[in-house]
Scaffold this active site. Structure first.
Site, PDB file in Angstrom:
ATOM      1  N   ARG A  22      10.611   9.523  -4.383  1.00  0.00           N
ATOM      2  CA  ARG A  22      11.636   9.084  -3.433  1.00  0.00           C
ATOM      3  C   ARG A  22      12.148   7.685  -3.751  1.00  0.00           C
ATOM      4  O   ARG A  22      13.350   7.414  -3.678  1.00  0.00           O
ATOM      5  CB  ARG A  22      11.075   9.122  -2.004  1.00  0.00           C
ATOM      6  CG  ARG A  22      12.077   8.682  -0.941  1.00  0.00           C
ATOM      7  CD  ARG A  22      11.467   8.777   0.458  1.00  0.00           C
ATOM      8  NE  ARG A  22      10.358   7.853   0.650  1.00  0.00           N
ATOM      9  CZ  ARG A  22      10.501   6.579   1.029  1.00  0.00           C
ATOM     10  NH1 ARG A  22      11.708   6.078   1.245  1.00  0.00           N
ATOM     11  NH2 ARG A  22       9.439   5.811   1.194  1.00  0.00           N
ATOM     12  N   CYS A 160       5.517   8.694   8.967  1.00  0.00           N
ATOM     13  CA  CYS A 160       4.307   8.264   8.247  1.00  0.00           C
ATOM     14  C   CYS A 160       3.116   8.265   9.208  1.00  0.00           C
ATOM     15  O   CYS A 160       2.177   9.025   9.039  1.00  0.00           O
ATOM     16  CB  CYS A 160       4.529   6.890   7.641  1.00  0.00           C
ATOM     17  SG  CYS A 160       5.823   6.866   6.381  1.00  0.00           S
ATOM     18  N   ASP A 183       2.370   2.186   3.402  1.00  0.00           N
ATOM     19  CA  ASP A 183       2.723   1.035   2.579  1.00  0.00           C
ATOM     20  C   ASP A 183       1.856  -0.099   3.126  1.00  0.00           C
ATOM     21  O   ASP A 183       2.172  -0.705   4.153  1.00  0.00           O
ATOM     22  CB  ASP A 183       4.218   0.741   2.740  1.00  0.00           C
ATOM     23  CG  ASP A 183       4.683  -0.505   2.007  1.00  0.00           C
ATOM     24  OD1 ASP A 183       3.848  -1.371   1.695  1.00  0.00           O
ATOM     25  OD2 ASP A 183       5.891  -0.629   1.767  1.00  0.00           O
ATOM     26  N   HIS A 221      -1.348   2.909  -0.107  1.00  0.00           N
ATOM     27  CA  HIS A 221      -0.845   2.457  -1.401  1.00  0.00           C
ATOM     28  C   HIS A 221      -0.184   1.082  -1.345  1.00  0.00           C
ATOM     29  O   HIS A 221       0.234   0.613  -0.286  1.00  0.00           O
ATOM     30  CB  HIS A 221       0.155   3.475  -1.974  1.00  0.00           C
ATOM     31  CG  HIS A 221       1.257   3.825  -1.012  1.00  0.00           C
ATOM     32  ND1 HIS A 221       1.185   4.912  -0.167  1.00  0.00           N
ATOM     33  CD2 HIS A 221       2.452   3.231  -0.754  1.00  0.00           C
ATOM     34  CE1 HIS A 221       2.296   4.976   0.558  1.00  0.00           C
ATOM     35  NE2 HIS A 221       3.070   3.962   0.219  1.00  0.00           N
ATOM     36  N   ILE A 222      -0.119   0.475  -2.518  1.00  0.00           N
ATOM     37  CA  ILE A 222       0.599  -0.775  -2.740  1.00  0.00           C
ATOM     38  C   ILE A 222       1.625  -0.508  -3.838  1.00  0.00           C
ATOM     39  O   ILE A 222       1.268  -0.033  -4.923  1.00  0.00           O
ATOM     40  CB  ILE A 222      -0.358  -1.905  -3.177  1.00  0.00           C
ATOM     41  CG1 ILE A 222      -1.397  -2.186  -2.078  1.00  0.00           C
ATOM     42  CG2 ILE A 222       0.421  -3.172  -3.505  1.00  0.00           C
ATOM     43  CD1 ILE A 222      -2.491  -3.161  -2.507  1.00  0.00           C
TER      44      ILE A 222
END
Length: 283
Positions: A22, A160, A183, A221-222
Site C-alpha cells: 500500500r 487498524c 505503526d 512495525h517501524i
C-alpha cells in the site's frame, strides 16, 4: 511507558523486513505484542521520550464514538489525523463511493455505530453495549468493532485498531482491544491513549469501576524511514514518570459524549517529555 519502549527495542533487534504494497515502503516487523494499561491505578500510557499530542488522540476517539465519517468533523474536534487518508489516498480519490472532499467513507465509528445487518438495516453496537453495561449485563459479546470486510471497498482505510471488547466482572469493567496493524512510532502512540481513555469513559458513563485495558497488537512495525529516528534518538532517551489523565466527572452518558463533550473536558497532569520527533507518516 516501559512496555512500549521494550516493544520498540524488540522490533529494532528482532524485526524482519516486509515490503508494504500500500505504501511502497519496507517495514521492520514483529508479530504479536500485548500491552496492558492499568486504568484503576491511573497509569496513563503517554509517551514521554518525545512530545505526544494526546489531545488529538482523544479527539479522534471522540469522533469514533460519535460515528463520524468526515475529516472536517474530526478537525472540528481537534485533530487533523484523517486529512491525508480522506484527501491524499490515491486509491480512495478514484473510488466511486467517495462523496467528495474530506469524505472518509464507511470506516471506524461510522461502521460501529451503524453496523450493516444481513438482509438490510443496521445495528448501533456502542449503544447496545452501553445499555447492557448500565444494567449490569455482560453477555460475553459486548464488542464495539469497526471490522467489516464486506464494507472495506466503501472506505478510505481498513481499521487498524478494530475491536473493543468490554467485560464486566464483580462490578469492575475491563477492556480487550485488538489491533491488526500498528505503526509503532506514530499510530501506536495514539492507540495506547485511546484504549486507556475509552475504558475510563465507558466505566464512568455506565457506573462501574475501571479495571485494566488489554491491548493486543498482531503486526507491529517501524517503517524504514522511521527506523533511524527510533533507534538513534527516541530509544536513547530516558523516560519520565507517567502522567495522569483527569476526565470531567460531569460526563455521565453516551449522549454527553455525542453532544457537548470537548477536549476541554480532559486534562493531563504531570506530563514531562523530551523534545518532539518528526516521524514520517505513510499514507
Amino acid at each position: 511507558m516501559k512496555q512500549y519502549l521494550d516493544l520498540c527495542q524488540r522490533i529494532v533487534e528482532q524485526g524482519k523486513w516486509v515490503e508494504n504494497e500500500r505504501t511502497g515502503k519496507r517495514c521492520l516487523t514483529v508479530i504479536n505484542a500485548d500491552l496492558t494499561y492499568d486504568v484503576a491505578k491511573g497509569e496513563f500510557p503517554l509517551v514521554t521520550t518525545r512530545k505526544s499530542f494526546w489531545k488529538a488522540a482523544i479527539a479522534e476517539l471522540l469522533g469514533y464514538i460519535r460515528g463520524y465519517d468526515n475529516a472536517a468533523d474530526f478537525r472540528q474536534l481537534g485533530t487533523k489525523s484523517w486529512d491525508a487518508n480522506a484527501n491524499e489516498n490515491a486509491a480512495w480519490l478514484t473510488n466511486p463511493h467517495r462523496k467528495g472532499e474530506d469524505d472518509m467513507g464507511l470506516v471506524y465509528g461510522a461502521v460501529g455505530r451503524n453496523f450493516p445487518k444481513v438482509g438490510g438495516g443496521s445495528v448501533d453496537l456502542l449503544r447496545q453495549i452501553v445499555d447492557d453495561l448500565k444494567r449490569g449485563v455482560d453477555n460475553r459479546g459486548e464488542i464495539y468493532t469497526f471490522y467489516h470486510p464486506g464494507a472495506f471497498h466503501m472506505g478510505c482505510l481498513r481499521p487498524c485498531l478494530h475491536s473493543h471488547h468490554f467485560s464486566l466482572l464483580d462490578g469492575t469493567l475491563y477492556l480487550n482491544s485488538t489491533q491488526r496493524s500498528a505503526d509503532v512510532p506514530l499510530g501506536l502512540n495514539w492507540n495506547m491513549i485511546q484504549c486507556y481513555t475509552f475504558l475510563a469513559l465507558m466505566a464512568q458513563i455506565t457506573g462501574h469501576q475501571a479495571g485494566q485495558a488489554f491491548h493486543k497488537i498482531v503486526n507491529a512495525h517501524i517503517y524504514e524511514d522511521q527506523l533511524e529516528l527510533m533507534r538513534d534518538v527516541q530509544l536513547k532517551r530516558t523516560p519520565f514518570k507517567a502522567p495522569t489523565l483527569k476526565i470531567n466527572p460531569d460526563i455521565k452518558s453516551l449522549e454527553d459524549l455525542e453532544t457537548w463533550v470537548t477536549l476541554a473536558d480532559f486534562e493531563v497532569e504531570g506530563y514531562e517529555y523530551h523534545p518532539s520527533i518528526q516521524y514520517p507518516f505513510s499514507v
